[in-house]
Design a protein around this motif. Sequence first.
Motif, PDB file in Angstrom:
ATOM      1  N   HIS A 197      27.408   7.043  25.249  1.00  0.00           N
ATOM      2  CA  HIS A 197      28.766   6.708  24.429  1.00  0.00           C
ATOM      3  C   HIS A 197      29.589   8.011  24.893  1.00  0.00           C
ATOM      4  O   HIS A 197      30.687   8.163  24.234  1.00  0.00           O
ATOM      5  N   GLY A 198      29.128   8.833  25.836  1.00  0.00           N
ATOM      6  CA  GLY A 198      29.949   9.876  26.295  1.00  0.00           C
ATOM      7  C   GLY A 198      29.697  11.153  25.778  1.00  0.00           C
ATOM      8  O   GLY A 198      30.324  12.120  26.267  1.00  0.00           O
ATOM      9  N   ALA A 199      28.537  11.673  25.149  1.00  0.00           N
ATOM     10  CA  ALA A 199      28.213  12.954  24.832  1.00  0.00           C
ATOM     11  C   ALA A 199      27.758  13.795  26.069  1.00  0.00           C
ATOM     12  O   ALA A 199      27.163  12.857  26.972  1.00  0.00           O
ATOM     13  N   ASP A 200      27.964  14.967  26.089  1.00  0.00           N
ATOM     14  CA  ASP A 200      27.275  15.644  27.245  1.00  0.00           C
ATOM     15  C   ASP A 200      26.059  16.459  26.843  1.00  0.00           C
ATOM     16  O   ASP A 200      25.199  16.809  27.643  1.00  0.00           O
ATOM     17  N   ILE A 201      26.002  16.659  25.573  1.00  0.00           N
ATOM     18  CA  ILE A 201      24.787  17.703  25.396  1.00  0.00           C
ATOM     19  C   ILE A 201      24.398  16.944  23.886  1.00  0.00           C
ATOM     20  O   ILE A 201      25.142  16.602  23.136  1.00  0.00           O
ATOM     21  N   VAL A 202      23.172  16.571  23.907  1.00  0.00           N
ATOM     22  CA  VAL A 202      22.565  16.177  22.452  1.00  0.00           C
ATOM     23  C   VAL A 202      21.476  16.867  22.074  1.00  0.00           C
ATOM     24  O   VAL A 202      20.602  17.598  22.923  1.00  0.00           O
ATOM     25  N   ILE A 203      21.624  17.410  20.534  1.00  0.00           N
ATOM     26  CA  ILE A 203      20.653  17.964  19.978  1.00  0.00           C
ATOM     27  C   ILE A 203      20.079  17.162  19.149  1.00  0.00           C
ATOM     28  O   ILE A 203      20.410  16.159  18.285  1.00  0.00           O
ATOM     29  N   ASN A 204      18.468  17.180  18.807  1.00  0.00           N
ATOM     30  CA  ASN A 204      17.808  16.828  17.818  1.00  0.00           C
ATOM     31  C   ASN A 204      17.046  17.746  16.896  1.00  0.00           C
ATOM     32  O   ASN A 204      16.434  18.522  17.590  1.00  0.00           O
ATOM     33  N   SER A 205      16.976  17.782  15.615  1.00  0.00           N
ATOM     34  CA  SER A 205      16.001  18.573  14.917  1.00  0.00           C
ATOM     35  C   SER A 205      14.805  17.682  14.942  1.00  0.00           C
ATOM     36  O   SER A 205      14.848  16.422  14.486  1.00  0.00           O
ATOM     37  N   LEU A 206      13.725  18.025  15.795  1.00  0.00           N
ATOM     38  CA  LEU A 206      12.573  17.235  15.880  1.00  0.00           C
ATOM     39  C   LEU A 206      11.790  17.338  14.324  1.00  0.00           C
ATOM     40  O   LEU A 206      10.863  16.585  14.126  1.00  0.00           O
ATOM     41  N   THR A 207      12.244  18.228  13.606  1.00  0.00           N
ATOM     42  CA  THR A 207      11.457  18.381  12.166  1.00  0.00           C
ATOM     43  C   THR A 207      11.754  16.803  11.353  1.00  0.00           C
ATOM     44  O   THR A 207      10.767  16.552  10.716  1.00  0.00           O
ATOM     45  N   LYS A 208      12.803  16.094  11.732  1.00  0.00           N
ATOM     46  CA  LYS A 208      12.920  14.973  10.741  1.00  0.00           C
ATOM     47  C   LYS A 208      12.288  13.703  11.636  1.00  0.00           C
ATOM     48  O   LYS A 208      11.298  13.750  11.869  1.00  0.00           O
ATOM     49  N   TRP A 209      13.152  12.580  11.949  1.00  0.00           N
ATOM     50  CA  TRP A 209      12.463  11.338  12.256  1.00  0.00           C
ATOM     51  C   TRP A 209      11.836  11.337  13.439  1.00  0.00           C
ATOM     52  O   TRP A 209      10.736  10.760  13.935  1.00  0.00           O
ATOM     53  N   MET A 210      12.226  12.398  14.422  1.00  0.00           N
ATOM     54  CA  MET A 210      11.452  12.625  15.941  1.00  0.00           C
ATOM     55  C   MET A 210      10.119  12.722  15.540  1.00  0.00           C
ATOM     56  O   MET A 210       9.248  11.910  16.088  1.00  0.00           O
ATOM     57  N   GLY A 211       9.638  13.834  14.942  1.00  0.00           N
ATOM     58  CA  GLY A 211       8.350  14.233  14.442  1.00  0.00           C
ATOM     59  C   GLY A 211       7.787  13.000  13.406  1.00  0.00           C
ATOM     60  O   GLY A 211       6.787  12.754  13.706  1.00  0.00           O
ATOM     61  N   GLY A 212       8.530  13.076  12.338  1.00  0.00           N
ATOM     62  CA  GLY A 212       8.451  11.718  11.276  1.00  0.00           C
ATOM     63  C   GLY A 212       7.663  11.929  10.401  1.00  0.00           C
ATOM     64  O   GLY A 212       7.087  11.336   9.895  1.00  0.00           O
ATOM     65  N   HIS A 213       6.630  13.091  10.425  1.00  0.00           N
ATOM     66  CA  HIS A 213       5.493  13.119   9.596  1.00  0.00           C
ATOM     67  C   HIS A 213       5.586  14.568   8.675  1.00  0.00           C
ATOM     68  O   HIS A 213       4.767  14.847   7.837  1.00  0.00           O
ATOM     69  N   THR A 215       5.418  17.631   9.553  1.00  0.00           N
ATOM     70  CA  THR A 215       4.429  18.675   9.498  1.00  0.00           C
ATOM     71  C   THR A 215       4.917  19.899  10.349  1.00  0.00           C
ATOM     72  O   THR A 215       3.962  20.717  10.442  1.00  0.00           O
ATOM     73  N   ALA A 216       5.992  19.821  10.946  1.00  0.00           N
ATOM     74  CA  ALA A 216       6.399  20.916  11.704  1.00  0.00           C
ATOM     75  C   ALA A 216       8.017  21.114  11.743  1.00  0.00           C
ATOM     76  O   ALA A 216       8.763  20.025  11.743  1.00  0.00           O
ATOM     77  N   ILE A 217       8.427  22.297  12.179  1.00  0.00           N
ATOM     78  CA  ILE A 217       9.997  22.409  12.277  1.00  0.00           C
ATOM     79  C   ILE A 217       9.847  22.587  13.828  1.00  0.00           C
ATOM     80  O   ILE A 217       9.236  23.487  14.405  1.00  0.00           O
ATOM     81  N   GLY A 218      11.144  22.264  14.382  1.00  0.00           N
ATOM     82  CA  GLY A 218      11.358  22.182  15.858  1.00  0.00           C
ATOM     83  C   GLY A 218      12.612  21.616  16.138  1.00  0.00           C
ATOM     84  O   GLY A 218      13.218  20.742  15.485  1.00  0.00           O
ATOM     85  N   GLY A 219      13.309  21.951  17.340  1.00  0.00           N
ATOM     86  CA  GLY A 219      14.719  21.457  17.770  1.00  0.00           C
ATOM     87  C   GLY A 219      14.602  21.031  19.317  1.00  0.00           C
ATOM     88  O   GLY A 219      13.645  21.744  20.136  1.00  0.00           O
ATOM     89  N   ILE A 220      15.338  20.160  19.931  1.00  0.00           N
ATOM     90  CA  ILE A 220      15.525  20.154  21.215  1.00  0.00           C
ATOM     91  C   ILE A 220      17.110  19.706  21.718  1.00  0.00           C
ATOM     92  O   ILE A 220      17.637  19.174  20.961  1.00  0.00           O
ATOM     93  N   VAL A 221      17.198  20.209  22.761  1.00  0.00           N
ATOM     94  CA  VAL A 221      18.491  20.091  23.340  1.00  0.00           C
ATOM     95  C   VAL A 221      18.488  19.444  24.523  1.00  0.00           C
ATOM     96  O   VAL A 221      17.573  19.882  25.543  1.00  0.00           O
ATOM     97  N   THR A 222      19.325  18.507  24.827  1.00  0.00           N
ATOM     98  CA  THR A 222      19.120  17.442  26.209  1.00  0.00           C
ATOM     99  C   THR A 222      20.582  17.715  26.689  1.00  0.00           C
ATOM    100  O   THR A 222      21.494  17.504  26.102  1.00  0.00           O
ATOM    101  N   ASP A 223      20.668  17.953  28.046  1.00  0.00           N
ATOM    102  CA  ASP A 223      22.025  18.223  28.798  1.00  0.00           C
ATOM    103  C   ASP A 223      21.844  16.647  29.590  1.00  0.00           C
ATOM    104  O   ASP A 223      20.800  16.231  30.429  1.00  0.00           O
ATOM    105  N   ALA A 224      23.117  15.998  29.439  1.00  0.00           N
ATOM    106  CA  ALA A 224      23.245  14.624  30.182  1.00  0.00           C
ATOM    107  C   ALA A 224      23.289  14.992  31.532  1.00  0.00           C
ATOM    108  O   ALA A 224      22.929  14.001  32.421  1.00  0.00           O
TER     109      ALA A 224
END
Length: 429
Positions: A197-213, A215-224
Amino acid sequence: MSNHPSFDTSAVHAGQVPDPTTQSRAVPLYRTSSFTFKSVDHASRLFALQELGNIYSRLGNPTNEVLEARVSSLEGGSASISVSSGTAAIFNTIINIAKAGDEIVSAANLYGGTYTMFDGILPDFGIVTRFADVRDPASIERAISPKTRLIFTETIGNPSLDVADITAISRIAKKYHLPLVVDGTFTTPALLRSIEHGADIVINSLTKWMGGHGTAIGGIVTDAGSFDWTDKKFELYNRPEPTYHGLHWATDLPGDLGKVSFAIRFRTVPLRNLGACLAPDNAWLFLQGLETLHLRMPRHCENALAVALYLEGHSKVAWVRYPGLERDPSYSIAVRDLKAGYGGMVVFGVQGGREAGARFIEGLHLFSHLANVGDAKSLALHPSSTSHSQLSDEQQKAAGLPPDLVRLSIGVEGQADILADLETALAKA
Ligand SMILES: *Cc1c(COP(=O)(O)O)cnc(C)c1O
């Protein structure tokens, strides 16, 4: 595997083949701080970025590398960097683009910690945030000045669940040649691939649904891999880099690396020297979670929609926000962009305001009362007295947070059990 595997297949496989030295099928957990060099020449090539490879786990680790490749694949991006938390992902992204004297433009409707970072902490680093209303993209355009270096928004804003029109905001970002940074935590790429949809950089807190359980704190940055940093206003990319022999990030990286200069600079400047690295143990946990992301998200969404419809019809409920409700202000954008479901979050107000909200929370049994979202378990929180309590009444209002708001993160339990717990708690409210 086919050349273009589906999202579901990528969630299970992307970024990994069985380990060539051990034949291990699961992703091995490389619990090591450092890696041996093959020769002095090999070592100096790695340090000079003439060759990419493992040096030290603060800069990168093979377990984290699988996680990074997997998320790049799921988001449709070119490169990802895993870090110690979603918060670190946001902070390091900002300082990898903006510096003292610069401004950023952000939606005001933000995760509490992000609002505090932008409003209370970045000014001490000389970076000023101009807040705008995500429901009114024109207000974002009005907040842009010659000093602006990026536009920031969450996909579904915290805590009032307004859905950002990423396409409209990206059009503004392109008009002013600014990178659009999107926090996709509340949708994950299973519901919205912001880059499409046009984003250049996407950030996710892995702590939430990506990890989903939970159990841990983490984050990830994605460069389009799509943003052109050669515009001189991006000074960090267009001045000689003292720590890399005068290299210019915008123009001097060889070949394909030039496409992802944001990601390369992120790893070699802020991550390398400020140290917000993700422990490989946690990267490994997040990989376990990602393998079922495509199965869990539809269940979170189904359960959340059922909860929203139930609350909408309940006499003790003052109001409900869920992007999947036809009467919700975000419904039209949600239907257009969120094809696979409207997310796992529901917010509402209990008749009787703050006190009734507190009694409701006390009356829950299946729901856990805690400050997290995106767990397999159902969770509940009263933000104005907890996660957002650092904000003044004025700031809470600006962030779209009424005092009676109860925030529910709907888990993947049986729907009837979730609804029964809400029924009991509402009876006590
Ligand atoms: C949780 C969250 C963050 C911060 O992530 P941490 O991993 O807790 O540091 C940022 N943005 C959103 C939308 C979040 O839900």
